[in-house]
Design an enzyme around this catalytic site. Sequence first.
Site, PDB file in Angstrom:
ATOM      1  N   LYS A  78      -3.206  -6.007   5.223  1.00 46.58           N
ATOM      2  CA  LYS A  78      -2.554  -6.427   6.469  1.00 46.58           C
ATOM      3  C   LYS A  78      -3.035  -7.829   6.832  1.00 46.58           C
ATOM      4  O   LYS A  78      -3.960  -8.367   6.237  1.00 46.58           O
ATOM      5  CB  LYS A  78      -2.881  -5.466   7.622  1.00 46.58           C
ATOM      6  CG  LYS A  78      -2.625  -3.991   7.327  1.00 46.58           C
ATOM      7  CD  LYS A  78      -1.157  -3.649   7.214  1.00 46.58           C
ATOM      8  CE  LYS A  78      -0.974  -2.158   6.909  1.00 46.58           C
ATOM      9  NZ  LYS A  78       0.444  -1.811   6.665  1.00 46.58           N
ATOM     10  N   SER A 100       4.933  -3.093   3.407  1.00 47.16           N
ATOM     11  CA  SER A 100       4.547  -3.496   4.768  1.00 47.16           C
ATOM     12  C   SER A 100       4.188  -4.973   4.891  1.00 47.16           C
ATOM     13  O   SER A 100       4.107  -5.494   6.000  1.00 47.16           O
ATOM     14  CB  SER A 100       3.362  -2.652   5.258  1.00 47.16           C
ATOM     15  OG  SER A 100       2.185  -2.981   4.556  1.00 47.16           O
TER      16      SER A 100
END
Length: 204
Positions: free
Chosen positions: A110, A74
């Site tokens: 993230k 991701s």
Amino acid sequence: MGKLTKQAGKKTLQKEKLSIPPIEMLEKELKREQNKLAQRKGLAKTVGILLVVAAVVVLVLTFLFPVVQVYGDSMQTTLYEGDVIIALKTSNINRGDVIAFWYKNKILVKRVVAMPGEQLDIDREGNVYIDGELLEEPYVQQKAFGECNITLPYQVPEGRFFVVGDNRGVSVDSRSSLVGCVAMEQIIGKMVFRVWPFEKIGTF
């Protein structure tokens, strides 16, 4: 024969007397052994202190600089699965920082794109707007709307951060109500330095 036996006995006694070390020598040997024992005790004490200090240093470093391994894709192309990153435990979190945080007993990595209290919007092409201004994102190779089920525009709650993966098409992040925004107490640290793989060591 009697005289010879007596003379031999006297010689044996004399030899035995001569073989007994002088008291001064015994005292010196005793002091030497005592010094050795004291040195051993001092060394053991020093080693013990060093071990305690080392343990404290390791604990402090582990708390201040957690080590995080990246799983999944991701965060590509910034970070890849298997990368090992040193994080910095800090409350100074800013837009653009890559953070590691707890989510349901897992560690996710993230990037912060919106700060507490800001209004965020994302168009169908994946462009991100903060308070109406287009956010420049040079770290994103391919923009995508991704898995987004929140109502846009979205107001970031106070005390929370809106985070998104750099690989927008596959990342499950704050765009999904399953993850939501990240609270400060969830944050493990700000990712600051890659230590593995060796050929990629350094900041990113």
